[in-house]
Write an enzyme that holds these catalytic residues in place. Structure first.
Site, mmCIF file in Angstrom:
data_model
loop_
_atom_site.group_PDB
_atom_site.id
_atom_site.type_symbol
_atom_site.label_atom_id
_atom_site.label_comp_id
_atom_site.label_asym_id
_atom_site.label_seq_id
_atom_site.Cartn_x
_atom_site.Cartn_y
_atom_site.Cartn_z
ATOM 1 N N GLY A 100 49.022 13.419 26.220
ATOM 2 C CA GLY A 100 49.512 14.485 24.801
ATOM 3 C C GLY A 100 50.981 15.463 25.294
ATOM 4 N N ARG A 128 51.211 23.157 21.279
ATOM 5 C CA ARG A 128 50.734 23.951 20.535
ATOM 6 C C ARG A 128 49.536 25.155 21.955
ATOM 7 N NH1 ARG A 128 47.655 20.760 16.324
ATOM 8 N NH2 ARG A 128 47.363 18.785 17.908
ATOM 9 N N LYS A 164 36.575 39.229 56.750
ATOM 10 C CA LYS A 164 37.649 38.238 56.616
ATOM 11 C C LYS A 164 37.039 37.647 58.206
ATOM 12 C CE LYS A 164 41.081 36.925 58.573
ATOM 13 N NZ LYS A 164 41.869 36.060 59.892
ATOM 14 N N ASN A 222 25.507 47.903 65.173
ATOM 15 C CA ASN A 222 26.017 49.179 64.002
ATOM 16 C C ASN A 222 26.789 49.314 64.280
ATOM 17 O OD1 ASN A 222 25.930 51.728 61.948
ATOM 18 N ND2 ASN A 222 23.966 52.009 62.295
HETATM 19 C C1 UD1 Z 1 44.353 13.620 16.389
HETATM 20 C C2 UD1 Z 1 44.126 13.062 15.090
HETATM 21 C C3 UD1 Z 1 42.779 13.687 13.969
HETATM 22 C C4 UD1 Z 1 41.792 15.364 14.710
HETATM 23 C C5 UD1 Z 1 41.390 15.107 16.111
HETATM 24 C C6 UD1 Z 1 40.214 15.831 16.711
HETATM 25 C C7 UD1 Z 1 45.326 11.380 16.120
HETATM 26 C C8 UD1 Z 1 46.915 10.956 15.011
HETATM 27 N N1 UD1 Z 1 45.130 12.737 14.421
HETATM 28 O O1 UD1 Z 1 44.492 14.918 16.468
HETATM 29 O O2 UD1 Z 1 42.331 12.663 13.123
HETATM 30 O O3 UD1 Z 1 40.751 14.933 13.623
HETATM 31 O O4 UD1 Z 1 42.330 14.528 16.924
HETATM 32 O O5 UD1 Z 1 40.431 16.579 17.545
HETATM 33 O O6 UD1 Z 1 45.079 10.725 15.964
HETATM 34 N N2 UD1 Z 1 47.638 12.312 23.047
HETATM 35 C C9 UD1 Z 1 47.980 11.164 23.990
HETATM 36 N N3 UD1 Z 1 49.064 11.048 23.614
HETATM 37 C C10 UD1 Z 1 50.204 10.827 22.856
HETATM 38 C C11 UD1 Z 1 49.600 11.445 21.594
HETATM 39 C C12 UD1 Z 1 47.763 12.288 22.192
HETATM 40 O O7 UD1 Z 1 47.484 10.362 25.140
HETATM 41 O O8 UD1 Z 1 51.340 10.491 22.195
HETATM 42 C C13 UD1 Z 1 46.156 12.411 23.144
HETATM 43 C C14 UD1 Z 1 46.369 14.014 23.565
HETATM 44 O O9 UD1 Z 1 46.562 14.209 24.751
HETATM 45 C C15 UD1 Z 1 44.833 14.677 23.778
HETATM 46 C C16 UD1 Z 1 44.583 13.020 22.217
HETATM 47 O O10 UD1 Z 1 45.131 12.413 22.379
HETATM 48 O O11 UD1 Z 1 43.839 14.986 24.455
HETATM 49 C C17 UD1 Z 1 44.468 13.836 20.780
HETATM 50 O O12 UD1 Z 1 45.383 14.775 20.516
HETATM 51 P P1 UD1 Z 1 46.010 15.305 19.299
HETATM 52 O O13 UD1 Z 1 47.412 15.530 19.465
HETATM 53 O O14 UD1 Z 1 45.844 16.490 20.171
HETATM 54 O O15 UD1 Z 1 45.787 15.203 18.655
HETATM 55 P P2 UD1 Z 1 45.462 15.806 17.116
HETATM 56 O O16 UD1 Z 1 46.678 16.530 16.967
HETATM 57 O O17 UD1 Z 1 44.281 16.978 17.816
HETATM 58 CA CA CA Z 2 43.489 17.712 19.496
#
Ligand code: UD1
Ligand code: CA
Length: 462
Positions: free
Chosen positions: A12, A16, A352, A378
């Protein structure tokens, strides 16, 4: 329990977090977020570990040889991330999906989830938790009979109804799937939602429609499932993780005087009856023996400390302090320093890459770099080793029982023999033979009647 694979989603964008660094590499008590999840997965006994990375492969080379990295070509959602791993899944054995941003998941919770999955014969099992503040999480919509109808997202407006927003049971993002059911249903997950992304939870109703059972396992301790989406979440996770780490030390016999002002990383080891005073940070792979007192106001990073050591208001990095030695207040031990048994490094001393022998003392206001200090030596206040000529570093070797004078500079490379002495204010540029006294300073000259002469001259000018 049969063999199973773990897939950790980590591709992801982590928008945020507002960071240039990938979210899953942010630090939580001395370990990156994704390392926490990896450790739990390994401990839970998964037989294969897959991590889904972003196209630039920022995680390449950082996660250990047992990890297979696969790439999600574009961040089109959590379903897209899982799709990137499908080709690597061994047929037949269950697959656990974990999030790289959910670090406090325990090995026990993972195993529990796999057991539920196997015992119920489900095609998919999702872990859920009840949260006091469920904002941002996907909400679990159950039918009247308790079975899962769907999961609705709440990160952005438009996916969940006002009624669904009142639900406090959340999707943890941790699931177990039968790989065949997953592979079959995943391509049908669309992008018809407020973010235009492919949501992984949307696969659950599809699996059910195809005839599979979807089980829901609710976890008692919600902290296990907390995600780090922004730095506020990260700070909350840090509070929780820190409390767990400190509690474990307290229960194993370490005295932590002010837990709220103490920072201890996950891999730190501390022996019985040691005391950690307030405002102390123990970082990295720091190890502390028994009955030692560390702090207040000290920071130790990758330091090894023996038994019965005192470290007071000091800063130690990549160094070793052996039993019964004492450090501080206000000293700085830099990488490569070794302070041996019963030695003393006192106030305002910087070390060091130096070896301070058994029972040797560097008590005040000194810089000792690239030096060996023999046992029982010393060194006086204001000892300075001039170890650097602008190009190369040179060593200063003090023998055993050297009596160094105050305010002495040692111009390295130089050797100061056993049982020798150096006079106050000396600049030592040549070897000092054992047992001798070296005086390296200008002789004092007294000008008689100087003050009277000045005053007379001033009178004459008037
Ligand atoms: C996700 C879940 C949500 C859950 C929450 C719990 C989905 C759509 N939503 O939301 O229901 O309550 O986790 O923590 O799954 N990632 C990828 N590729 C992407 C998008 C995300 O690998 O394209 C990975 C991110 O790096 C992360 C994980 O998936 O480690 C979760 O992604 P994130 O965007 O944080 O999902 P949430 O909005 O937290
Ligand atoms: Ca998350």
């Amino acid at each position: 329990m049969s063999a199973y694979t773990a897939v950790i989603l980590a591709a992801g964008q982590g928008t945020r977090m507002r960071s240039r660094k990938p979210k899953v590499l942010h630090d939580l008590c001395g370990r990156s977020l994704i390392e926490w999840t990896l450790v739990a997965a390994r401990e839970a006994g998964c037989t294969k570990l897959i991590v889904v990375d972003a196209p630039e492969r920022p995680l390449d080379g950082l996660l250990g040889d047992d990890v297979e990295l696969v790439v999600q070509p574009q961040a089109d959602g959590t379903a897209g991330a899982v799709a990137a791993a499908l080709a690597s899944l061994p047929a037949g054995s269950p697959v656990v999906i974990l999030s790289g941003d959910v670090p406090l998941i325990s090995a026990e919770t993972i195993r529990e989830l796999v057991s539920v999955h196997e015992d119920t014969g489900a095609a998919a099992t999702v872990a859920t938790a009840l949260l006091e503040d469920p904002s941002g999480y996907g909400r679990v919509v159950r039918r009247a009979d308790g079975t899962l109808e769907k999961i609705v997202e709440t990160k952005t407006e438009g996916d969940a109804t006002a009624e669904e927003l009142l639900i406090t049971e959340v999707n943890s993002g941790v699931y177990v799937f039968d790989p065949a059911a997953l592979t079959e249903a995943l391509p049908a997950v669309g992008t018809d939602n407020s973010q235009g992304e492919r949501y992984l939870p949307a696969v659950l109703p599809l699996i059910e429609a195809a005839g599979g059972t979807v089980a829901v396992h609710s976890v008692d301790d919600p902290s296990m499932l907390l995600g780090a989406n922004d730095r506020v979440d990260l700070a909350e996770l840090r509070d929780l993780a820190q409390m767990q780490i400190i509690e474990a030390h307290l229960l194993s016999g370490v005295d932590i005087v002010a837990p709220a002002s103490t920072q201890i990383d996950i891999d730190v080891e501390i022996g019985t009856d040691s005391v950690i005073e307030p405002f102390t940070a123990l970082c990295g792979a720091t190890k502390i023996g028994e009955r030692s007192t560390i702090g207040p106001d000290s920071t130790l990073t990758d330091a090894t400390i023996g038994d019965d050591v005192t470290v007071l208001r000091s800063h130690l990095t990549e160094c070793e302090v052996r039993s019964q030695a004492s450090i501080g207040p206000f000293s700085h031990l830099r990488p490569g320093s070794l302070v041996r048994e019963r030695a003393k490094v006192g106030a305002f001393v910087e070390l060091k890459n130096s070896d301070i022998g058994e029972g040797a003392k560097v008590p005040h206001l000194s810089y000792v770099g690239d030096a060996e200090v023999g046992a029982g030596a010393n060194l006086g206040a204001g000892t300075i080793t001039a170890n650097y000529d602008g190009v190369n570093k040179h060593r200063t070797v003090f023998g055993e029982r050297v009596n160094g004078g105050v305010h002495v500079s040692y111009i390295a490379p130089v050797e100061v023999g056993d049982d020798s002495w150096t006079a106050a204010g000396s600049v030592i540029t040549e070897a000092v033979p054992p047992g001798s006294l070296a005086i390296g300073r200008g002789r004092q000259e007294n000008k008689d009647g100087y003050d009277a002469r000045r005053k007379r001259e001033a009178e004459d000018k008037k």
